[in-house]
Design an enzyme around this catalytic site. Structure first.
Site, mmCIF file in Angstrom:
data_model
loop_
_atom_site.group_PDB
_atom_site.id
_atom_site.type_symbol
_atom_site.label_atom_id
_atom_site.label_comp_id
_atom_site.label_asym_id
_atom_site.label_seq_id
_atom_site.Cartn_x
_atom_site.Cartn_y
_atom_site.Cartn_z
ATOM 1 N N GLU A 119 -6.589 3.295 0.013
ATOM 2 C CA GLU A 119 -5.180 3.573 0.251
ATOM 3 C C GLU A 119 -4.880 4.031 1.574
ATOM 4 O O GLU A 119 -4.085 5.079 1.782
ATOM 5 C CB GLU A 119 -4.293 3.943 -0.811
ATOM 6 N N GLN B 6 -11.866 39.697 -9.423
ATOM 7 C CA GLN B 6 -11.187 39.697 -8.244
ATOM 8 C C GLN B 6 -11.499 38.329 -7.791
ATOM 9 O O GLN B 6 -10.656 37.339 -7.323
ATOM 10 C CB GLN B 6 -11.128 40.663 -7.380
ATOM 11 N N LEU C 105 0.943 -1.124 -0.045
ATOM 12 C CA LEU C 105 0.006 -0.058 -0.189
ATOM 13 C C LEU C 105 0.692 1.378 0.061
ATOM 14 O O LEU C 105 0.491 2.262 -0.685
ATOM 15 C CB LEU C 105 -0.880 0.083 1.260
HETATM 16 C C1 LIG Z 1 -13.286 2.456 -5.539
HETATM 17 C C2 LIG Z 1 -12.343 1.956 -4.555
HETATM 18 C C3 LIG Z 1 -11.214 0.956 -4.883
HETATM 19 C C4 LIG Z 1 -10.774 0.184 -3.751
HETATM 20 N N1 LIG Z 1 -9.779 -0.763 -4.518
HETATM 21 C C5 LIG Z 1 -9.409 -1.423 -3.299
HETATM 22 C C6 LIG Z 1 -8.485 -2.662 -3.761
HETATM 23 O O1 LIG Z 1 -8.167 -2.905 -4.996
HETATM 24 N N2 LIG Z 1 -8.063 -3.585 -2.752
HETATM 25 C C7 LIG Z 1 -8.362 -3.440 -1.567
HETATM 26 O O2 LIG Z 1 -8.085 -4.132 -0.673
HETATM 27 N N3 LIG Z 1 -9.283 -2.542 -1.146
HETATM 28 C C8 LIG Z 1 -9.503 -1.499 -2.080
HETATM 29 N N4 LIG Z 1 -10.684 -0.631 -1.664
HETATM 30 C C9 LIG Z 1 -10.956 -0.371 -0.402
HETATM 31 C C10 LIG Z 1 -10.399 0.817 0.463
HETATM 32 O O3 LIG Z 1 -8.952 0.356 0.754
HETATM 33 C C11 LIG Z 1 -11.212 0.865 1.780
HETATM 34 O O4 LIG Z 1 -12.448 1.415 1.371
HETATM 35 C C12 LIG Z 1 -10.506 1.750 2.774
HETATM 36 O O5 LIG Z 1 -9.502 1.214 3.436
HETATM 37 C C13 LIG Z 1 -11.558 2.289 4.022
HETATM 38 O O6 LIG Z 1 -12.329 1.317 4.528
HETATM 39 P P1 LIG Z 1 -13.900 1.219 4.724
HETATM 40 O O7 LIG Z 1 -14.455 1.654 3.353
HETATM 41 O O8 LIG Z 1 -14.194 0.013 5.037
HETATM 42 O O9 LIG Z 1 -14.301 2.312 5.505
HETATM 43 P P2 LIG Z 1 -14.191 2.184 7.234
HETATM 44 O O10 LIG Z 1 -12.730 1.705 7.766
HETATM 45 O O11 LIG Z 1 -15.249 1.563 7.757
HETATM 46 O O12 LIG Z 1 -13.906 3.927 7.585
HETATM 47 C C14 LIG Z 1 -15.105 4.635 7.705
HETATM 48 C C15 LIG Z 1 -14.724 5.952 8.430
HETATM 49 O O13 LIG Z 1 -14.142 5.636 9.563
HETATM 50 C C16 LIG Z 1 -13.034 6.249 9.912
HETATM 51 N N5 LIG Z 1 -12.291 5.584 10.700
HETATM 52 C C17 LIG Z 1 -11.657 4.422 10.666
HETATM 53 N N6 LIG Z 1 -10.914 4.046 11.576
HETATM 54 C C18 LIG Z 1 -10.858 5.053 12.410
HETATM 55 C C19 LIG Z 1 -10.104 5.377 13.519
HETATM 56 N N7 LIG Z 1 -9.395 4.699 14.365
HETATM 57 N N8 LIG Z 1 -10.295 6.638 14.086
HETATM 58 C C20 LIG Z 1 -11.081 7.558 13.501
HETATM 59 N N9 LIG Z 1 -11.692 7.322 12.444
HETATM 60 C C21 LIG Z 1 -11.674 6.132 11.775
HETATM 61 C C22 LIG Z 1 -12.264 6.098 8.444
HETATM 62 O O14 LIG Z 1 -11.322 7.284 8.469
HETATM 63 C C23 LIG Z 1 -13.589 6.694 7.628
HETATM 64 O O15 LIG Z 1 -13.953 8.100 7.475
HETATM 65 C C24 LIG Z 1 -10.927 0.299 -2.550
HETATM 66 C C25 LIG Z 1 -11.974 1.228 -2.210
HETATM 67 C C26 LIG Z 1 -12.595 2.085 -3.139
HETATM 68 C C27 LIG Z 1 -13.776 2.997 -2.786
#
Ligand SMILES: Cc1cc2nc3c(=O)[nH]c(=O)nc-3n(C[C@H](O)[C@H](O)[C@H](O)COP(=O)(O)OP(=O)(O)OC[C@H]3O[C@@H](n4cnc5c(N)ncnc54)[C@H](O)[C@@H]3O)c2cc1C
Length: 389
Positions: free
Chosen positions: A368, A284, A244
């Site tokens: 990421e 501006q 990553l």
């Molecule tokens: C278009 C797309 C492509 C992707 N491609 C890949 C891929 O190829 N391979 C792969 O493995 N993954 C992939 N991902 C997944 C991506 O890495 C995850 O979506 C990301 O790590 C966030 O995880 P989540 O969506 O489960 O959000 P969550 O982890 O549920 O987070 C939700 C919110 O909580 C916050 N949060 C989480 N932990 C904490 C904490 N400790 N303290 C405070 N706030 C926190 C986060 O910052 C976020 O705002 C992709 C995602 C997208 C949208």
């Protein structure tokens, strides 16, 4: 040689070698000729000709370009960053195709694979004859991938994998998936040919972001693999996090490419558009918006090049990658949103790139490592305290 951007106020170009500029110009030309004319259509359809593009980008040497051997171009990190910058100035989805191929799937095999695994997959992946994906995230475990449920169990000399991965870029078009799974010895990586029995990939539809990119769910139902499918040098969560970091590095350069494209569109539009009997660019308030964008872009590019030089020197630390990813994605998103206001109603259409970039950057902000996670990485570096849980 073209300038990095017509709006390169800080003369970031002067920090680049002729070879780096030449690579950047080649990628820019490829994007202008081959990608940009089709982007609105791909975004609207929610699809792109990824296989054709992968082969063409393979011919250009863009896949795994900063790796050495196995047919890879073996460029420095700054050149790889500049390629990402140009690709993402076209579309974050196209840059994602290249990032996932080179920095996630190929890098995992390159860094943690056996010589046999490298020889089997890397030459084909360099050429774009095989596409890779990287399965770490699960529906319930994104920011905290260490909680993953996907598991790999030994059965004789074989491995049997079960679980579901979510949000996987290139998943439905991949020939090979690097899948991270829980084993008795902790989290390990596996090289999974996608034609293995029990492996399915389902495309995610109805996305409002990264529409010119394939995103998928991977289902592994009793996927049986030979014993040598494991990445022998993978050890725990630090292995996928190492991959990553490679991909995040590309985003540092890439995201401000999207920002640059928005600024260029906004300047051109503001020059042509007349409001209250004079060009919008003569007001501006408009100039203040454009100036703020250009300042942020200049700072972002200087930061990217500095981090690239550290990477080439072998001293780049994860928290420095977090500084770059956090800052440049946030800046690019702000620029895209501000550019959209300058374009008024036209800004919401696919005739102009700004809202496409703004929507794409919402994904880039999240994948990421979310911005919150990068703040926590930086906070840990500053205080010595991990505040993730
Ligand atoms: C278009 C797309 C492509 C992707 N491609 C890949 C891929 O190829 N391979 C792969 O493995 N993954 C992939 N991902 C997944 C991506 O890495 C995850 O979506 C990301 O790590 C966030 O995880 P989540 O969506 O489960 O959000 P969550 O982890 O549920 O987070 C939700 C919110 O909580 C916050 N949060 C989480 N932990 C904490 C904490 N400790 N303290 C405070 N706030 C926190 C986060 O910052 C976020 O705002 C992709 C995602 C997208 C949208």
């Amino acid at each position: 040689m073209t300038r990095l951007a017509p709006l390169d106020l800080v003369d970031a170009d002067s920090l680049l070698s002729d070879e780096e500029c030449a690579i950047r110009d080649t990628v820019r030309k490829f994007c202008t000729d081959r990608i940009r004319p089709h982007l609105a259509e791909w975004f609207e359809q929610g699809d792109l000709p990824a296989r054709d593009l992968a082969r063409e980008m393979g011919d250009l040497g863009l896949l795994g370009m900063h790796l050495h051997g196995y047919g890879a171009a073996g460029t420095n990190a700054v050149s790889y960053g500049l390629a990402c910058h140009e690709l993402e100035a076209a579309d974050s989805g196209v840059r994602s195709l290249v990032s996932v191929q080179g920095s996630l799937a190929m890098y995992a095999i390159y860094a943690y694979g056996s010589e046999e695994q490298k020889n089997e997959w890397l030459p084909k992946m360099v050429k774009g004859e095989a596409i890779g994906c990287f399965g770490l995230t699960e529906a319930d475990f994104g920011s905290n991938p260490g909680g993953m449920r996907t598991n790999a169990k030994k059965d004789g000399s074989d491995w049997v994998l079960n679980g579901t991965k979510m949000w996987i870029t290139n998943g439905s078009i991949a020939d090979v998936a690097v899948v991270w799974a829980r084993t008795d010895e902790g989290i390990r990586g596996f090289v999974v040919p996608t034609n293995t029995k029990g492996f399915t990939a389902n495309t995610v539809h109805n996305k409002l972001s990264l529409r010119a990119s394939v995103t998928s769910e991977l289902v592994l139902a009793n996927v049986r693999l030979p014993g040598d499918a494991i990445l022998p040098l993978s050890r725990g969560l630090s292995s996928p996090l190492g991959c990553l970091n490679e991909a995040r590095f590309g985003i540092i350069f890439g995201s401000i490419g999207a920002g640059r494209d928005c600024l260029e569109a906004a300047i051109a539009y503001a020059g042509d558009r007349e409001v209250f009997d004079k060009p919008l660019s003569a007001y501006q308030l408009t100039q203040a918006k454009l100036a703020e964008m250009a300042v942020e872009l200049g700072k972002g590019m200087l930061l990217a090049i500095q981090l690239g030089r550290l990477k080439d020197a072998g001293t780049l630390k994860p928290e420095q990658v977090s500084v770059g990813k956090l800052n440049n994605v946030r800046a690019a998103l702000q620029i895209a949103r501000e550019a959209r206001t300058i374009l008024g109603a036209n800004g919401i259409t696919l005739e102009y790139p700004v809202m496409r970039h703004a929507n794409n950057l919402e994904s880039v902000l999240t994948y990421e490592g979310t911005s919150e996670v990068h703040l926590l990485v930086i906070g840990q570096a500053l205080t010595g305290q991990a505040a993730f849980r």
